[in-house]
Design a protein around this motif. Structure first.
Motif, PDB file in Angstrom:
ATOM      1  N   ALA A  14       0.852  -1.112   0.210  1.00 47.93           N
ATOM      2  CA  ALA A  14       0.033   0.292   0.058  1.00 47.93           C
ATOM      3  C   ALA A  14       0.878   1.203   0.024  1.00 47.93           C
ATOM      4  CB  ALA A  14      -0.959  -0.076   1.074  1.00 47.93           C
ATOM      5  N   ALA A  15       1.785   1.326   0.778  1.00 48.78           N
ATOM      6  CA  ALA A  15       2.895   2.494   0.916  1.00 48.78           C
ATOM      7  C   ALA A  15       3.617   2.569  -0.509  1.00 48.78           C
ATOM      8  CB  ALA A  15       3.560   2.109   2.173  1.00 48.78           C
ATOM      9  N   ALA A  16       4.019   1.600  -1.000  1.00 49.23           N
ATOM     10  CA  ALA A  16       4.711   1.536  -2.236  1.00 49.23           C
ATOM     11  C   ALA A  16       3.868   2.071  -3.569  1.00 49.23           C
ATOM     12  CB  ALA A  16       5.313   0.100  -2.758  1.00 49.23           C
ATOM     13  N   ASP A  59      10.679  -2.540 -10.020  1.00 46.17           N
ATOM     14  CA  ASP A  59       9.680  -3.064 -10.327  1.00 46.17           C
ATOM     15  C   ASP A  59       9.797  -4.818 -10.331  1.00 46.17           C
ATOM     16  OD1 ASP A  59       8.816  -0.586 -11.165  1.00 46.17           O
ATOM     17  OD2 ASP A  59       8.878  -1.306 -13.279  1.00 46.17           O
ATOM     18  N   ALA A  60      10.630  -5.448 -10.627  1.00 43.17           N
ATOM     19  CA  ALA A  60      11.094  -6.755 -10.200  1.00 43.17           C
ATOM     20  C   ALA A  60      10.867  -7.143  -8.799  1.00 43.17           C
ATOM     21  CB  ALA A  60      12.326  -7.405 -10.903  1.00 43.17           C
ATOM     22  N   TYR A  61      11.503  -6.216  -8.022  1.00 40.45           N
ATOM     23  CA  TYR A  61      11.485  -6.428  -6.440  1.00 40.45           C
ATOM     24  C   TYR A  61       9.955  -6.431  -5.858  1.00 40.45           C
ATOM     25  CZ  TYR A  61      11.572  -4.851  -1.650  1.00 40.45           C
ATOM     26  OH  TYR A  61      11.310  -4.986  -0.120  1.00 40.45           O
ATOM     27  N   LEU A  62       9.459  -5.598  -6.432  1.00 40.66           N
ATOM     28  CA  LEU A  62       7.835  -5.193  -6.002  1.00 40.66           C
ATOM     29  C   LEU A  62       6.840  -6.335  -6.538  1.00 40.66           C
ATOM     30  CD1 LEU A  62       5.875  -3.306  -4.630  1.00 40.66           C
ATOM     31  CD2 LEU A  62       5.513  -2.033  -6.377  1.00 40.66           C
ATOM     32  N   GLU A  63       7.381  -6.853  -7.771  1.00 34.85           N
ATOM     33  CA  GLU A  63       6.365  -7.869  -8.495  1.00 34.85           C
ATOM     34  C   GLU A  63       6.554  -9.165  -7.502  1.00 34.85           C
ATOM     35  OE1 GLU A  63       7.678  -8.199 -12.288  1.00 34.85           O
ATOM     36  OE2 GLU A  63       6.860  -6.388 -13.011  1.00 34.85           O
ATOM     37  N   PHE A 105      20.319  -1.119  -3.319  1.00 31.09           N
ATOM     38  CA  PHE A 105      19.135  -2.077  -3.666  1.00 31.09           C
ATOM     39  C   PHE A 105      19.561  -3.209  -3.019  1.00 31.09           C
ATOM     40  CE2 PHE A 105      17.646  -5.284  -6.659  1.00 31.09           C
ATOM     41  CZ  PHE A 105      16.343  -4.759  -6.755  1.00 31.09           C
ATOM     42  N   ASN A 106      20.853  -3.861  -2.869  1.00 31.09           N
ATOM     43  CA  ASN A 106      21.212  -4.659  -2.343  1.00 31.09           C
ATOM     44  C   ASN A 106      20.899  -4.908  -0.898  1.00 31.09           C
ATOM     45  OD1 ASN A 106      22.542  -7.244  -1.660  1.00 31.09           O
ATOM     46  ND2 ASN A 106      24.497  -6.465  -1.795  1.00 31.09           N
ATOM     47  N   GLN A 168      13.829   5.157  -6.017  1.00 32.02           N
ATOM     48  CA  GLN A 168      13.166   5.397  -7.288  1.00 32.02           C
ATOM     49  C   GLN A 168      13.476   7.355  -7.492  1.00 32.02           C
ATOM     50  OE1 GLN A 168      11.165   3.349  -9.378  1.00 32.02           O
ATOM     51  NE2 GLN A 168      11.643   5.097 -10.752  1.00 32.02           N
ATOM     52  N   ILE A 169      13.565   7.926  -6.548  1.00 35.86           N
ATOM     53  CA  ILE A 169      13.799   9.101  -6.703  1.00 35.86           C
ATOM     54  C   ILE A 169      15.145   9.272  -6.847  1.00 35.86           C
ATOM     55  CG2 ILE A 169      13.830  11.563  -5.162  1.00 35.86           C
ATOM     56  CD1 ILE A 169      11.353  10.563  -3.760  1.00 35.86           C
ATOM     57  N   TYR A 170      16.126   8.665  -6.422  1.00 36.85           N
ATOM     58  CA  TYR A 170      17.553   8.621  -6.410  1.00 36.85           C
ATOM     59  C   TYR A 170      17.818   8.716  -8.107  1.00 36.85           C
ATOM     60  CZ  TYR A 170      22.497   7.219  -6.826  1.00 36.85           C
ATOM     61  OH  TYR A 170      23.594   7.254  -7.003  1.00 36.85           O
TER      62      TYR A 170
END
Length: 194
Positions: A14-16, A59-63, A105-106, A168-170
């Protein structure tokens, strides 16, 4: 802690999704206010490639989180996180993402794994709690996770969401950061020597 995992992931998702809207709005504003001054030593436009590769990893992380939340089991998440990490390593080796994005990311993947993948005997519990506490402190600015109160897992979810949004902002502010770095270097050249 593991029982609260699925509600935690729902909170994270939800936050994402809110974060995606905030990022889109931020990106639109950034395009309007983009300063086109770039120094003579500015790199050619690799930011588009970096942004594409980094966004694909996010996107892959969120999926993978969405898939795990739907299935309700962390069994395959470990394998999926390893696949995403391999993709991140390949992107880094191909210079499609920079070292800062790669490290952060890691860390996002590692913290997710610590939360989601079971440690049945609790052997790693002190290490896991220390890493999660440091991550929450870094991303949210408070140390409530270490207090052991109920709801601590929600703090980890909020911290994971904050890091995903920050990444994402970075990616989307690379040109602005380069411009600011160039301006800072120019200011430092003109600073009086003592």
């Amino acid at each position: 802690m593991k029982r609260a995992l699925i509600p935690c992931l729902v909170l994270l998702l939800a936050a994402a999704s809110w974060g995606q809207e905030a990022v889109k709005e931020f990106d639109a504003q950034a395009k309007l206010s983009h300063v086109s001054e770039e120094g003579p030593n500015a790199q050619k436009d690799i930011t588009h490639t970096s942004s594409k590769a980094g966004s694909a990893l996010l996107d892959a992380y969120l999926e993978n989180l969405i898939m795990m939340a739907r299935q309700g089991t962390p069994d395959t998440l470990d394998k999926r996180l390893q696949e995403v990490m391999t993709a991140a390593k390949n992107a880094r080796e191909a210079n499609e993402i920079d070292g800062v994005f790669y490290y952060r990311f890691n860390r996002l993947l590692a913290v997710t794994k610590l939360v989601a993948v079971p440690d049945p005997r609790g052997v790693l519990a002190p290490v896991i709690l220390d890493v999660l506490g440091n991550f929450v402190l870094d991303k949210l600015g408070h140390d409530e996770f270490r207090s052991g109160r109920s709801g601590a897992i929600s703090l980890v979810a909020a911290a994971l969401s904050a890091e995903r949004i920050d990444l994402q902002i970075y990616l989307q502010t690379a040109k602005q950061r380069e411009t600011l770095q160039f301006k800072l270097q120019e200011q430092m050249k003109g600073a009086p020597k003592k």
